[in-house]
Scaffold this motif. Structure first.
Motif, PDB file in Angstrom:
ATOM      1  N   ALA A 141      95.232 -26.011  81.181  1.00  0.00           N
ATOM      2  CA  ALA A 141      94.490 -24.853  81.667  1.00  0.00           C
ATOM      3  C   ALA A 141      94.481 -23.745  81.000  1.00  0.00           C
ATOM      4  O   ALA A 141      93.276 -22.978  80.856  1.00  0.00           O
ATOM      5  CB  ALA A 141      94.693 -24.652  83.100  1.00  0.00           C
ATOM      6  N   TYR A 142      95.670 -23.334  80.304  1.00  0.00           N
ATOM      7  CA  TYR A 142      95.873 -22.188  79.672  1.00  0.00           C
ATOM      8  C   TYR A 142      95.055 -22.424  78.457  1.00  0.00           C
ATOM      9  O   TYR A 142      94.433 -21.523  77.713  1.00  0.00           O
ATOM     10  CB  TYR A 142      97.271 -21.894  79.359  1.00  0.00           C
ATOM     11  CG  TYR A 142      97.705 -20.904  78.455  1.00  0.00           C
ATOM     12  CD1 TYR A 142      97.301 -19.695  78.799  1.00  0.00           C
ATOM     13  CD2 TYR A 142      98.046 -21.421  76.953  1.00  0.00           C
ATOM     14  CE1 TYR A 142      97.466 -18.722  77.385  1.00  0.00           C
ATOM     15  CE2 TYR A 142      98.485 -20.561  76.070  1.00  0.00           C
ATOM     16  CZ  TYR A 142      98.184 -19.212  76.431  1.00  0.00           C
ATOM     17  OH  TYR A 142      98.046 -18.099  75.206  1.00  0.00           O
ATOM     18  N   LEU A 143      95.384 -23.526  77.665  1.00  0.00           N
ATOM     19  CA  LEU A 143      94.478 -24.032  76.463  1.00  0.00           C
ATOM     20  C   LEU A 143      93.027 -23.633  76.601  1.00  0.00           C
ATOM     21  O   LEU A 143      92.268 -23.200  75.874  1.00  0.00           O
ATOM     22  CB  LEU A 143      94.707 -25.205  76.086  1.00  0.00           C
ATOM     23  CG  LEU A 143      96.323 -25.149  75.417  1.00  0.00           C
ATOM     24  CD1 LEU A 143      96.636 -26.908  74.895  1.00  0.00           C
ATOM     25  CD2 LEU A 143      96.688 -24.426  74.168  1.00  0.00           C
ATOM     26  N   ASP A 144      92.589 -24.354  77.758  1.00  0.00           N
ATOM     27  CA  ASP A 144      91.194 -24.324  77.811  1.00  0.00           C
ATOM     28  C   ASP A 144      90.573 -22.847  78.235  1.00  0.00           C
ATOM     29  O   ASP A 144      89.298 -22.636  77.849  1.00  0.00           O
ATOM     30  CB  ASP A 144      90.849 -25.390  79.263  1.00  0.00           C
ATOM     31  CG  ASP A 144      90.981 -26.721  79.133  1.00  0.00           C
ATOM     32  OD1 ASP A 144      91.049 -27.142  77.930  1.00  0.00           O
ATOM     33  OD2 ASP A 144      91.219 -27.318  80.018  1.00  0.00           O
ATOM     34  N   THR A 158     111.828 -27.201  95.731  1.00  0.00           N
ATOM     35  CA  THR A 158     110.554 -26.618  95.901  1.00  0.00           C
ATOM     36  C   THR A 158     109.660 -26.830  94.710  1.00  0.00           C
ATOM     37  O   THR A 158     108.430 -27.389  94.952  1.00  0.00           O
ATOM     38  CB  THR A 158     110.652 -25.167  96.157  1.00  0.00           C
ATOM     39  OG1 THR A 158     111.409 -25.011  97.387  1.00  0.00           O
ATOM     40  CG2 THR A 158     109.274 -24.338  96.380  1.00  0.00           C
ATOM     41  N   LEU A 159     110.133 -26.623  93.590  1.00  0.00           N
ATOM     42  CA  LEU A 159     109.439 -26.956  92.255  1.00  0.00           C
ATOM     43  C   LEU A 159     109.030 -28.529  92.339  1.00  0.00           C
ATOM     44  O   LEU A 159     107.796 -28.837  91.856  1.00  0.00           O
ATOM     45  CB  LEU A 159     110.250 -26.769  91.048  1.00  0.00           C
ATOM     46  CG  LEU A 159     110.745 -25.166  91.045  1.00  0.00           C
ATOM     47  CD1 LEU A 159     111.513 -24.814  89.933  1.00  0.00           C
ATOM     48  CD2 LEU A 159     109.173 -24.167  90.702  1.00  0.00           C
ATOM     49  N   GLU A 160     109.903 -29.333  92.564  1.00  0.00           N
ATOM     50  CA  GLU A 160     109.540 -30.722  92.538  1.00  0.00           C
ATOM     51  C   GLU A 160     108.426 -31.105  93.480  1.00  0.00           C
ATOM     52  O   GLU A 160     107.612 -32.038  93.334  1.00  0.00           O
ATOM     53  CB  GLU A 160     110.527 -31.573  92.959  1.00  0.00           C
ATOM     54  CG  GLU A 160     110.457 -33.086  92.803  1.00  0.00           C
ATOM     55  CD  GLU A 160     111.812 -33.913  93.291  1.00  0.00           C
ATOM     56  OE1 GLU A 160     111.908 -34.992  92.709  1.00  0.00           O
ATOM     57  OE2 GLU A 160     112.675 -33.353  93.949  1.00  0.00           O
ATOM     58  N   ALA A 161     108.389 -30.556  94.807  1.00  0.00           N
ATOM     59  CA  ALA A 161     107.205 -30.653  95.735  1.00  0.00           C
ATOM     60  C   ALA A 161     105.931 -30.407  95.094  1.00  0.00           C
ATOM     61  O   ALA A 161     104.884 -30.821  95.384  1.00  0.00           O
ATOM     62  CB  ALA A 161     107.460 -30.024  96.930  1.00  0.00           C
ATOM     63  N   HIS A 162     105.888 -29.314  94.121  1.00  0.00           N
ATOM     64  CA  HIS A 162     104.740 -29.034  93.339  1.00  0.00           C
ATOM     65  C   HIS A 162     104.661 -29.469  92.111  1.00  0.00           C
ATOM     66  O   HIS A 162     103.663 -29.125  91.409  1.00  0.00           O
ATOM     67  CB  HIS A 162     104.566 -27.516  93.312  1.00  0.00           C
ATOM     68  CG  HIS A 162     104.528 -26.739  94.729  1.00  0.00           C
ATOM     69  ND1 HIS A 162     103.276 -26.449  95.207  1.00  0.00           N
ATOM     70  CD2 HIS A 162     105.359 -26.100  95.345  1.00  0.00           C
ATOM     71  CE1 HIS A 162     103.611 -25.803  96.395  1.00  0.00           C
ATOM     72  NE2 HIS A 162     104.913 -25.806  96.695  1.00  0.00           N
ATOM     73  N   GLU A 163     105.322 -30.634  91.762  1.00  0.00           N
ATOM     74  CA  GLU A 163     105.254 -31.537  90.588  1.00  0.00           C
ATOM     75  C   GLU A 163     105.403 -30.579  89.382  1.00  0.00           C
ATOM     76  O   GLU A 163     104.926 -30.894  88.278  1.00  0.00           O
ATOM     77  CB  GLU A 163     103.924 -32.077  90.644  1.00  0.00           C
ATOM     78  CG  GLU A 163     103.560 -33.076  91.538  1.00  0.00           C
ATOM     79  CD  GLU A 163     102.377 -34.020  91.239  1.00  0.00           C
ATOM     80  OE1 GLU A 163     101.476 -33.367  90.857  1.00  0.00           O
ATOM     81  OE2 GLU A 163     102.541 -35.141  91.529  1.00  0.00           O
ATOM     82  N   GLY A 169     103.067 -31.167  86.539  1.00  0.00           N
ATOM     83  CA  GLY A 169     102.222 -30.092  86.945  1.00  0.00           C
ATOM     84  C   GLY A 169     102.218 -28.987  85.950  1.00  0.00           C
ATOM     85  O   GLY A 169     101.344 -28.267  85.781  1.00  0.00           O
ATOM     86  N   VAL A 170     103.466 -28.834  85.202  1.00  0.00           N
ATOM     87  CA  VAL A 170     103.519 -27.974  84.036  1.00  0.00           C
ATOM     88  C   VAL A 170     102.413 -28.296  83.045  1.00  0.00           C
ATOM     89  O   VAL A 170     101.732 -27.167  82.305  1.00  0.00           O
ATOM     90  CB  VAL A 170     104.716 -27.746  83.186  1.00  0.00           C
ATOM     91  CG1 VAL A 170     104.821 -26.999  82.279  1.00  0.00           C
ATOM     92  CG2 VAL A 170     105.739 -27.492  84.191  1.00  0.00           C
ATOM     93  N   LEU A 171     102.106 -29.554  82.817  1.00  0.00           N
ATOM     94  CA  LEU A 171     101.439 -29.945  81.742  1.00  0.00           C
ATOM     95  C   LEU A 171      99.840 -29.401  82.222  1.00  0.00           C
ATOM     96  O   LEU A 171      99.059 -28.991  81.301  1.00  0.00           O
ATOM     97  CB  LEU A 171     101.104 -31.732  81.686  1.00  0.00           C
ATOM     98  CG  LEU A 171     100.370 -32.040  80.659  1.00  0.00           C
ATOM     99  CD1 LEU A 171     100.591 -31.526  79.052  1.00  0.00           C
ATOM    100  CD2 LEU A 171     100.458 -33.599  80.303  1.00  0.00           C
TER     101      LEU A 171
END
Length: 259
Positions: free
Chosen positions: A72-75, A44-49, A65-67
């Protein structure tokens, strides 16, 4: 809590703990779940990268996807946005690398990193997670937390990173008391052999500690008698400036300590 989300978060935490790639069995052992459950969650996690599988070894690592989420968090970090120009100015004036960080659990997360202004090879440390007790940034934050929050931080796991790392309440409490009195914290080769740090807390508009800003570099240079006082002054001035940009008033124990 929703169990499946909690389990997925545990898997992401394990994959982000420092080991580049892990197999299903290794992940299952670390999170305490059955292999079929872990395998399903990984798919499932792989499907969402959010995770990626190595086609040669079959092992998993964090995905792109984590990057994207991290960026987005940093921005979206007001602390980072408000500190950019002050961190750049501090690096130029101090001649040292500058980090801005916030506390997350038992670690500080580096939100911004300005390189030391010379030609030496340097590695960008944005996103690095460092145990709070082993670095000046973490100590500068924890020293100004409430008594209860400080007690919880001291009651957590205090890992040994070098031969000089302080890992007990008895050793750290006086250090935090001193940082609170002085308005800044110092670390000498407790996170990395040969390196030191000087940091001061950054205050948000509601008077709480939002993070810290500090210089990081060679211990024999940062802590030399002829450099230390000037660096302390520059760091505390930068912390005051960022705090005021965040809307902190002149009152309050933290800004009072910063002068």
């Amino acid at each position: 809590m929703i169990q499946s989300v909690q389990r997925a978060a545990q898997i992401l935490g394990v994959l982000g703990s420092g080991t580049p790639r892990l197999g299903v069995t290794e992940i299952a052992d670390r999170v305490g779940l059955a292999k079929p459950t872990v395998h399903g969650l990984l798919r499932t996690l792989e499907a969402h990268e959010l995770v990626a599988q190595d086609p040669d070894t079959g092992k998993y690592s964090l995905g792109p996807g984590v990057l994207q989420l991290g960026n987005a968090y940093l921005d979206g970090s007001e602390l980072r946005a408000r500190s950019l120009r002050w961190a750049e100015s501090l690096a130029q004036r101090a001649g040292e690398a500058v980090w801005v960080a916030t506390l997350s659990g038992s670690r500080v997360i580096v939100l911004h990193h300005v390189f030391r202004p010379d030609n030496t090879v340097q590695i960008l440390e944005v996103g690095a997670a460092i145990p709070w007790h082993a670095c000046a940034l973490g100590r500068a934050i924890v020293a100004f937390l409430s008594e209860g929050q400080r007690d919880r931080a001291l009651a957590g796991e205090l890992v040994q990173l070098t031969g000089q790392t302080k890992t007990t309440r008895a050793a750290l409490s006086p250090v935090l008391d001193q940082a609170r009195r002085q308005g800044y914290a110092v670390e000498d080769q407790e996170a990395t052999v040969g390196d030191a740090g000087i940091a001061a807390p950054i205050v948000a508009r509601e008077g709480t500690v939002a993070g810290a800003i500090g210089v990081v570099g060679a211990a024999d240079r940062l802590l030399a008698d002829e450099n230390r006082d000037d660096l302390v002054r520059l760091v505390t001035e930068a912390a005051r400036a960022v705090s005021r940009d965040l809307g902190a008033g002149r009152g309050g124990v933290v800004l009072s300590a910063l002068g």
